[in-house]
Design an enzyme around this catalytic site. Structure first.
Site, PDB file in Angstrom:
ATOM      1  N   GLY A  18       0.824  -1.206   0.000  1.00  0.00           N
ATOM      2  CA  GLY A  18       0.000   0.000   0.000  1.00  0.00           C
ATOM      3  C   GLY A  18       0.857   1.254   0.000  1.00  0.00           C
ATOM      4  N   GLU A  21       0.679   8.644   3.089  1.00  0.00           N
ATOM      5  CA  GLU A  21       1.580   9.794   3.256  1.00  0.00           C
ATOM      6  C   GLU A  21       2.871   9.285   3.887  1.00  0.00           C
ATOM      7  OE1 GLU A  21      -1.022   9.298   5.169  1.00  0.00           O
ATOM      8  OE2 GLU A  21      -0.361   9.474   7.252  1.00  0.00           O
ATOM      9  N   GLY A  23       4.636   6.790   2.878  1.00  0.00           N
ATOM     10  CA  GLY A  23       5.583   6.222   1.918  1.00  0.00           C
ATOM     11  C   GLY A  23       4.923   4.991   1.346  1.00  0.00           C
ATOM     12  N   SER A  24       5.707   3.967   0.984  1.00  0.00           N
ATOM     13  CA  SER A  24       5.128   2.746   0.419  1.00  0.00           C
ATOM     14  C   SER A  24       5.569   1.549   1.230  1.00  0.00           C
ATOM     15  CB  SER A  24       5.595   2.570  -1.032  1.00  0.00           C
ATOM     16  OG  SER A  24       5.160   3.682  -1.788  1.00  0.00           O
ATOM     17  N   ASP A 132      -2.606   7.946  16.963  1.00  0.00           N
ATOM     18  CA  ASP A 132      -3.157   7.807  15.613  1.00  0.00           C
ATOM     19  C   ASP A 132      -3.859   6.458  15.458  1.00  0.00           C
ATOM     20  OD1 ASP A 132      -1.945   8.081  12.154  1.00  0.00           O
ATOM     21  OD2 ASP A 132      -3.785   8.785  13.121  1.00  0.00           O
ATOM     22  N   ASP A 172       1.990   1.359  12.846  1.00  0.00           N
ATOM     23  CA  ASP A 172       2.315   2.741  12.497  1.00  0.00           C
ATOM     24  C   ASP A 172       2.523   3.616  13.729  1.00  0.00           C
ATOM     25  OD1 ASP A 172       1.182   5.116   9.977  1.00  0.00           O
ATOM     26  OD2 ASP A 172       2.773   5.187  11.470  1.00  0.00           O
ATOM     27  N   GLY A 174       4.260   6.232  14.077  1.00  0.00           N
ATOM     28  CA  GLY A 174       4.834   7.532  13.677  1.00  0.00           C
ATOM     29  C   GLY A 174       4.379   8.713  14.524  1.00  0.00           C
TER      30      GLY A 174
HETATM   31  C1  LIG Z   1      -0.112  -0.821   3.947  1.00  0.00           C
HETATM   32  N1  LIG Z   1       0.199  -1.998   4.752  1.00  0.00           N
HETATM   33  C2  LIG Z   1      -0.333  -3.239   4.557  1.00  0.00           C
HETATM   34  C3  LIG Z   1       0.217  -4.122   5.503  1.00  0.00           C
HETATM   35  C4  LIG Z   1      -0.103  -5.567   5.587  1.00  0.00           C
HETATM   36  C5  LIG Z   1      -1.449  -5.767   6.241  1.00  0.00           C
HETATM   37  O1  LIG Z   1      -1.861  -7.090   6.013  1.00  0.00           O
HETATM   38  C6  LIG Z   1       1.112  -3.377   6.317  1.00  0.00           C
HETATM   39  C7  LIG Z   1       1.936  -3.670   7.424  1.00  0.00           C
HETATM   40  C8  LIG Z   1       2.700  -2.639   7.993  1.00  0.00           C
HETATM   41  C9  LIG Z   1       2.680  -1.301   7.474  1.00  0.00           C
HETATM   42  C10 LIG Z   1       3.476  -0.216   8.033  1.00  0.00           C
HETATM   43  C11 LIG Z   1       2.826   0.942   8.523  1.00  0.00           C
HETATM   44  C12 LIG Z   1       3.568   1.999   9.066  1.00  0.00           C
HETATM   45  C13 LIG Z   1       4.956   1.913   9.170  1.00  0.00           C
HETATM   46  C14 LIG Z   1       5.608   0.781   8.678  1.00  0.00           C
HETATM   47  C15 LIG Z   1       4.865  -0.266   8.102  1.00  0.00           C
HETATM   48 CL1  LIG Z   1       5.738  -1.608   7.474  1.00  0.00          CL
HETATM   49  C16 LIG Z   1       1.850  -1.021   6.367  1.00  0.00           C
HETATM   50  C17 LIG Z   1       1.087  -2.048   5.808  1.00  0.00           C
HETATM   51  C18 LIG Z   1       3.408  -3.241   9.124  1.00  0.00           C
HETATM   52  O2  LIG Z   1       4.168  -2.670   9.925  1.00  0.00           O
HETATM   53  N2  LIG Z   1       3.102  -4.564   9.175  1.00  0.00           N
HETATM   54  C19 LIG Z   1       2.215  -4.874   8.193  1.00  0.00           C
HETATM   55  O3  LIG Z   1       1.758  -6.007   8.016  1.00  0.00           O
END
Ligand SMILES: Cn1cc(CCO)c2c3c(c(-c4ccccc4Cl)cc21)C(=O)NC3=O
Length: 283
Positions: A18, A21, A23-24, A132, A172, A174
């Site tokens: 995904g 804001e 990043g990816s 958040d 998240d 952050g």
């Molecule tokens: C968009 N997205 C989809 C997923 C998988 C859900 O089945 C996801 C994850 C994370 C994160 C994430 C969020 C914020 C900071 C770092 C990470 Cl890796 C984002 C994720 C994370 O930290 N762990 C995830 O599974």
């Protein structure tokens, strides 16, 4: 020599999870241990900017928070070619924002509140607040386990021996900040209590409870939540529409979690002991 990249050297990128804001995020397999991780790649923030503080907040929070079954686990973070990388536990069930499409059962809604309350109790016990909490930051992990491991009875033949356990995890970090000298970087205003927006930081723990209350209300079909306007203010005066598909006691619990007065909202600890969420056999 050509600049080596730790990301491509150590990981095989399976697919994009995904964008945001933030990043990816990518689903990756570590070439050495063969395990799957979620890795977020974001532009290196400008030195001294709010983005840099948020990026550092996140890594500091993970370092302090270590390991908890209801907080997404952190493994590593590094910087290369003007990007920052953070390697976290991969949760295989998506986030609650995808799960929101179908209204959840009473049992499921209680599980979400109870499990995230355990995660918040742990974060709050370290003198930190998340700030958040929202469906997009709560990740689902489904794991198969034999009924023996999970302590449930099985009826003998092995394939019915497997039970699927669903775990909800706070992700998240952050916006995490210390309760005592908070540098509050506001989260998503759809889920924030009024006191935060008027910069009253005297009850920060209860801001997370408010956000969890609105998250659960939305998962129960009460959304979509406003970003501003009359409905936004009406909710913060304690007017939460009754959700008829749930019990009166669960509706009352949601109402108490989004109470206008933060002191009237239950603490994370109180939620983990709530009779509504985990009815104990009467002693
Ligand atoms: C968009 N997205 C989809 C997923 C998988 C859900 O089945 C996801 C994850 C994370 C994160 C994430 C969020 C914020 C900071 C770092 C990470 Cl890796 C984002 C994720 C994370 O930290 N762990 C995830 O599974």
């Amino acid at each position: 020599e050509i600049s080596t990249s730790r990301y491509t050297e150590e990981f095989f990128e399976v697919c994009k999870l995904g964008d945001g804001e933030f990043g990816s995020a990518y689903k990756c397999v570590n070439r050495l241990d063969g395990c799957v991780y979620a890795i977020k790649k974001s532009k290196m923030p400008i030195a001294g900017s709010q983005y840099e503080r948020t990026a550092l907040n996140e890594v500091y929070a993970h370092a302090v928070l270590g390991q908890h079954r209801h907080v997404v686990r952190y493994y590593s973070a590094w910087a290369e070619d003007d990007h920052m990388y953070i390697q976290n536990e991969f949760c295989n069930g998506g986030s609650l924002s995808e799960a929101m499409k179908i209204p959840v059962s009473e049992h499921c809604l209680k599980q979400i509140i109870l499990q995230i309350a355990h995660g918040l109790k742990y974060i709050h016990s370290k003198g930190l607040v998340h700030l958040d909490i929202k469906p997009g930051n709560i990740f689902v992990h489904r794991e198969e386990s034999t009924s023996v491991e999970s302590g449930t009875e099985s009826c003998g033949d092995d394939d019915s021996d497997m039970v699927t356990l669903v775990k909800y995890k706070i992700g998240d970090l952050g916006h995490v900040t210390k309760v005592n000298n908070p540098k509050v970087e506001e989260g998503d205003c759809r889920y924030l209590p009024k006191e935060i927006l008027i910069e009253n930081f005297s009850h920060l723990y209860k801001a997370d409870i408010f956000s969890l209350g609105l998250t659960a209300f939305e998962m129960g079909g009460g959304g979509p939540l406003p970003k501003n306007g009359d409905l936004w203010h009406s909710i913060r005066e304690g007017n939460l529409t009754f959700l008829p598909q749930y019990s009166i006691e669960l509706n009352q619990l949601l109402k108490s979690m989004v109470h206008a007065d933060p002191e009237c909202r239950p603490s994370a600890f109180a939620l983990t002991k709530s009779q509504v969420l985990c009815p104990q056999a009467t002693k």
